[in-house]
Design a protein around this motif. Structure first.
Motif, mmCIF file in Angstrom:
data_model
loop_
_atom_site.group_PDB
_atom_site.id
_atom_site.type_symbol
_atom_site.label_atom_id
_atom_site.label_comp_id
_atom_site.label_asym_id
_atom_site.label_seq_id
_atom_site.Cartn_x
_atom_site.Cartn_y
_atom_site.Cartn_z
ATOM 1 N N LYS A 3 0.850 -1.188 0.000
ATOM 2 C CA LYS A 3 0.000 0.000 0.000
ATOM 3 C C LYS A 3 0.885 1.237 0.000
ATOM 4 O O LYS A 3 1.891 1.286 0.689
ATOM 5 C CB LYS A 3 -0.914 0.000 1.213
ATOM 6 N N ASN A 4 0.480 2.210 -0.771
ATOM 7 C CA ASN A 4 1.228 3.464 -0.839
ATOM 8 C C ASN A 4 0.724 4.425 0.223
ATOM 9 O O ASN A 4 -0.453 4.416 0.580
ATOM 10 C CB ASN A 4 1.068 4.101 -2.216
ATOM 11 N N THR A 5 1.612 5.287 0.663
ATOM 12 C CA THR A 5 1.218 6.325 1.607
ATOM 13 C C THR A 5 0.406 7.371 0.851
ATOM 14 O O THR A 5 0.464 7.444 -0.388
ATOM 15 C CB THR A 5 2.452 6.993 2.238
ATOM 16 N N PRO A 6 -0.351 8.192 1.557
ATOM 17 C CA PRO A 6 -1.109 9.245 0.863
ATOM 18 C C PRO A 6 -0.217 10.159 0.028
ATOM 19 O O PRO A 6 -0.596 10.574 -1.063
ATOM 20 C CB PRO A 6 -1.777 10.010 2.003
ATOM 21 N N GLN A 7 0.969 10.450 0.522
ATOM 22 C CA GLN A 7 1.881 11.312 -0.237
ATOM 23 C C GLN A 7 2.327 10.615 -1.522
ATOM 24 O O GLN A 7 2.389 11.235 -2.586
ATOM 25 C CB GLN A 7 3.090 11.677 0.613
ATOM 26 N N ARG A 9 0.644 8.315 -3.148
ATOM 27 C CA ARG A 9 -0.509 8.290 -4.050
ATOM 28 C C ARG A 9 -0.693 9.633 -4.740
ATOM 29 O O ARG A 9 -1.001 9.705 -5.927
ATOM 30 C CB ARG A 9 -1.773 7.908 -3.288
ATOM 31 N N ALA A 10 -0.500 10.720 -3.993
ATOM 32 C CA ALA A 10 -0.617 12.054 -4.581
ATOM 33 C C ALA A 10 0.432 12.255 -5.671
ATOM 34 O O ALA A 10 0.141 12.828 -6.731
ATOM 35 C CB ALA A 10 -0.477 13.121 -3.506
#
Length: 88
Positions: A3-7, A9-10
């Motif tokens: 899973k990617n971190t929100p940063q 993914r952004a």
């Protein structure tokens, strides 16, 4: 699957947006406008413009609603001599 971190993914979304190409359905109308009018902006639409819906009439109907909330917007327009089509 990691899973990617929100940063992260952004960053992925930003890279996708910067590198993706527009579709034909976007390009063709813009190209037609440039060829016909010399600019990519949409030209004004033809047809009759609404002239009775203005800030004054909207405020008039809204203010009358503060006095009597049981009265429908259509009825308030009728009482204020504003056509029903301009209340839409």
């Amino acid at each position: 699957m990691d899973k990617n971190t929100p940063q992260e993914r952004a960053e992925i979304v930003t890279i996708f947006i910067e590198n993706s190409l527009p579709r034909k359905t976007t390009i063709y109308p813009l190209h037609a406008n440039v060829r016909q009018y010399g600019m990519a902006a949409d030209m004004p639409r033809s047809g009759r413009q609404r002239t009775s819906r203005n800030a004054e009439n909207v405020a008039l109907v809204r203010d009358s609603g503060a006095e009597s909330q049981e009265t429908s917007i259509w009825r308030r327009g009728f009482q204020l001599h504003i056509s029903a089509s301009s209340l839409r």
